[in-house]
Motif scaffolding. Sequence first.
Motif, PDB file in Angstrom:
ATOM      1  N   GLN A   1      -3.444  -1.690  -4.751  1.00  0.00           N
ATOM      2  CA  GLN A   1      -3.313  -1.819  -3.305  1.00  0.00           C
ATOM      3  C   GLN A   1      -2.078  -1.072  -2.827  1.00  0.00           C
ATOM      4  N   ASP A   2      -2.234  -0.283  -1.778  1.00  0.00           N
ATOM      5  CA  ASP A   2      -1.120   0.398  -1.126  1.00  0.00           C
ATOM      6  C   ASP A   2      -1.176   0.031   0.348  1.00  0.00           C
ATOM      7  N   ARG A   3      -0.154  -0.649   0.837  1.00  0.00           N
ATOM      8  CA  ARG A   3      -0.170  -1.164   2.210  1.00  0.00           C
ATOM      9  C   ARG A   3       0.186  -0.125   3.266  1.00  0.00           C
ATOM     10  N   ASN A   4       0.778   0.972   2.878  1.00  0.00           N
ATOM     11  CA  ASN A   4       1.156   2.019   3.835  1.00  0.00           C
ATOM     12  C   ASN A   4       0.604   3.356   3.387  1.00  0.00           C
ATOM     13  N   TYR A   5      -0.691   3.439   3.310  1.00  0.00           N
ATOM     14  CA  TYR A   5      -1.349   4.649   2.821  1.00  0.00           C
ATOM     15  C   TYR A   5      -1.758   5.510   4.012  1.00  0.00           C
TER      16      TYR A   5
ATOM     17  N   HIS B   1       3.659   0.610  -8.821  1.00  0.00           N
ATOM     18  CA  HIS B   1       4.656  -0.452  -8.826  1.00  0.00           C
ATOM     19  C   HIS B   1       3.977  -1.787  -9.106  1.00  0.00           C
ATOM     20  N   PRO B   2       4.661  -2.707  -9.744  1.00  0.00           N
ATOM     21  CA  PRO B   2       4.032  -3.985 -10.105  1.00  0.00           C
ATOM     22  C   PRO B   2       3.455  -4.753  -8.917  1.00  0.00           C
ATOM     23  N   TRP B   3       4.025  -4.594  -7.741  1.00  0.00           N
ATOM     24  CA  TRP B   3       3.520  -5.304  -6.571  1.00  0.00           C
ATOM     25  C   TRP B   3       2.290  -4.621  -5.968  1.00  0.00           C
ATOM     26  N   GLN B   4       1.859  -3.509  -6.540  1.00  0.00           N
ATOM     27  CA  GLN B   4       0.651  -2.824  -6.067  1.00  0.00           C
ATOM     28  C   GLN B   4      -0.547  -3.084  -6.971  1.00  0.00           C
ATOM     29  N   PHE B   5      -0.351  -3.771  -8.074  1.00  0.00           N
ATOM     30  CA  PHE B   5      -1.409  -3.978  -9.057  1.00  0.00           C
ATOM     31  C   PHE B   5      -1.722  -5.463  -9.169  1.00  0.00           C
ATOM     32  N   PHE B   6      -3.003  -5.806  -9.042  1.00  0.00           N
ATOM     33  CA  PHE B   6      -3.430  -7.199  -9.066  1.00  0.00           C
ATOM     34  C   PHE B   6      -4.506  -7.397 -10.128  1.00  0.00           C
TER      35      PHE B   6
ATOM     36  N   TYR C   1     -14.817   0.172  -6.077  1.00  0.00           N
ATOM     37  CA  TYR C   1     -14.957   0.046  -4.624  1.00  0.00           C
ATOM     38  C   TYR C   1     -13.637   0.424  -3.964  1.00  0.00           C
ATOM     39  N   GLU C   2     -13.712   1.220  -2.906  1.00  0.00           N
ATOM     40  CA  GLU C   2     -12.519   1.618  -2.173  1.00  0.00           C
ATOM     41  C   GLU C   2     -12.606   1.081  -0.746  1.00  0.00           C
ATOM     42  N   PHE C   3     -11.497   0.490  -0.296  1.00  0.00           N
ATOM     43  CA  PHE C   3     -11.428  -0.125   1.016  1.00  0.00           C
ATOM     44  C   PHE C   3     -10.252   0.451   1.789  1.00  0.00           C
ATOM     45  N   ALA C   4     -10.417   0.578   3.112  1.00  0.00           N
ATOM     46  CA  ALA C   4      -9.326   0.945   4.014  1.00  0.00           C
ATOM     47  C   ALA C   4      -9.322  -0.083   5.134  1.00  0.00           C
ATOM     48  N   ASN C   5      -8.222  -0.814   5.259  1.00  0.00           N
ATOM     49  CA  ASN C   5      -8.112  -1.920   6.223  1.00  0.00           C
ATOM     50  C   ASN C   5      -9.291  -2.891   6.118  1.00  0.00           C
ATOM     51  N   GLY C   6      -9.713  -3.182   4.915  1.00  0.00           N
ATOM     52  CA  GLY C   6     -10.783  -4.150   4.682  1.00  0.00           C
ATOM     53  C   GLY C   6     -12.187  -3.596   4.816  1.00  0.00           C
TER      54      GLY C   6
ATOM     55  N   TYR D   1      -1.505   7.786  11.243  1.00  0.00           N
ATOM     56  CA  TYR D   1      -1.890   6.381  11.120  1.00  0.00           C
ATOM     57  C   TYR D   1      -1.947   5.973   9.643  1.00  0.00           C
ATOM     58  N   VAL D   2      -1.432   4.776   9.328  1.00  0.00           N
ATOM     59  CA  VAL D   2      -1.455   4.271   7.956  1.00  0.00           C
ATOM     60  C   VAL D   2      -2.354   3.047   7.873  1.00  0.00           C
ATOM     61  N   VAL D   3      -2.944   2.861   6.693  1.00  0.00           N
ATOM     62  CA  VAL D   3      -3.861   1.750   6.454  1.00  0.00           C
ATOM     63  C   VAL D   3      -3.469   1.042   5.155  1.00  0.00           C
ATOM     64  N   THR D   4      -4.083  -0.111   4.949  1.00  0.00           N
ATOM     65  CA  THR D   4      -3.986  -0.774   3.654  1.00  0.00           C
ATOM     66  C   THR D   4      -5.157  -0.269   2.825  1.00  0.00           C
ATOM     67  N   TYR D   5      -4.839   0.475   1.790  1.00  0.00           N
ATOM     68  CA  TYR D   5      -5.852   1.099   0.933  1.00  0.00           C
ATOM     69  C   TYR D   5      -5.945   0.301  -0.360  1.00  0.00           C
ATOM     70  N   LYS D   6      -7.156  -0.104  -0.691  1.00  0.00           N
ATOM     71  CA  LYS D   6      -7.378  -0.884  -1.906  1.00  0.00           C
ATOM     72  C   LYS D   6      -8.472  -0.231  -2.743  1.00  0.00           C
ATOM     73  N   ILE D   7      -8.278  -0.278  -4.052  1.00  0.00           N
ATOM     74  CA  ILE D   7      -9.328   0.124  -4.984  1.00  0.00           C
ATOM     75  C   ILE D   7      -9.575  -1.064  -5.900  1.00  0.00           C
ATOM     76  N   TYR D   8     -10.813  -1.503  -5.960  1.00  0.00           N
ATOM     77  CA  TYR D   8     -11.188  -2.664  -6.772  1.00  0.00           C
ATOM     78  C   TYR D   8     -12.141  -2.199  -7.864  1.00  0.00           C
ATOM     79  N   TRP D   9     -11.827  -2.533  -9.114  1.00  0.00           N
ATOM     80  CA  TRP D   9     -12.669  -2.176 -10.246  1.00  0.00           C
ATOM     81  C   TRP D   9     -13.419  -3.406 -10.732  1.00  0.00           C
ATOM     82  N   ASP D  10     -14.748  -3.334 -10.739  1.00  0.00           N
ATOM     83  CA  ASP D  10     -15.604  -4.350 -11.353  1.00  0.00           C
ATOM     84  C   ASP D  10     -16.037  -3.761 -12.687  1.00  0.00           C
ATOM     85  N   LEU D  11     -15.356  -4.166 -13.760  1.00  0.00           N
ATOM     86  CA  LEU D  11     -15.562  -3.542 -15.064  1.00  0.00           C
ATOM     87  C   LEU D  11     -16.791  -4.081 -15.792  1.00  0.00           C
TER      88      LEU D  11
END
Length: 193
Positions: free
Chosen positions: A79-83, A57-62, A124-129, A108-118
Motif C-alpha cells: 500500500q502506498d498512501r501518496n501515489y 517500507h515496513p508500514w507499506q507491507f501488510f 488485484y490493483e486498487f486506487a482509492n478503493g 493528484y495523489v491516491v491510495t494505491y494498493k496491490i493485493y496478492w491472492d496466492l
Amino acid sequence: FPVTITKTCRNAQIFFDEFYDKEKVYKKSISAMTDALIFDMGVVWIDDESNTVKQVHPWQFFFDLAEMTAGTLTKCEYQDRNYPLVYLADKLPKDSNLTGYLETNPSYVVTYKIYWDLINKMKYEFANGELIKQTKIGYSVPPFVWIYYKDPIKGAFSDSKMDVIYRIQRIIDIINYKIATAADLSPANMTIS
C-alpha cells in the motif's frame, strides 16, 4: 561438467551481476537492513510487472500474522498512501471515476494498493478503493524478501536494534537518576577528600 552447463552457468552469473548493478540491489538491500535495524523488519519487493527490485517500507507491507507464524502466506498487500495518479494513467479503466481527476489535476495523489491472492493466483490493483486492474499470476509465493536484524523466534516480528538500545538507555537513565538523587539528599557523599 559438460561445456554447455559451464557456459550456461557463466552466462547466468554475468546476467545476474549486471541485473544487480542495474537495479542497485545491494544499495536497496542496505536500505532494507536499515529499516530492519529501526523497525525490526525490512522488505524488498521483486516487481514482476516492471521486472525491477524495489525497497518497501515496513508500514507499506501488510500480511496475515497467523499465516506468517505458520510459515506460508496465502495473501499479502502493498500500500502506498501518496501515489501519483499520473503513474496509473495506463491502468485506469475508461469508465473510472479517477480519469476526471487526472484530467483536471495531474498532480493528484491516491491510495494505491496491490493485493496478492496466492491461492487463486491473482493480483488485484486498487486506487482509492476502486479496482483498476486484475491480473493472473504464475507464482504461489509472495514476491517479497524479508530482512531482519535478528531472526524471529516465532511469527513475523523480532527485536530491532532500537529495541535493544532502548533497554540499555533505560538502565542508564535509572542509574543517573539514583546518582542525582543521592547527591541531592547527601551532598557530603559527593565531596572529594
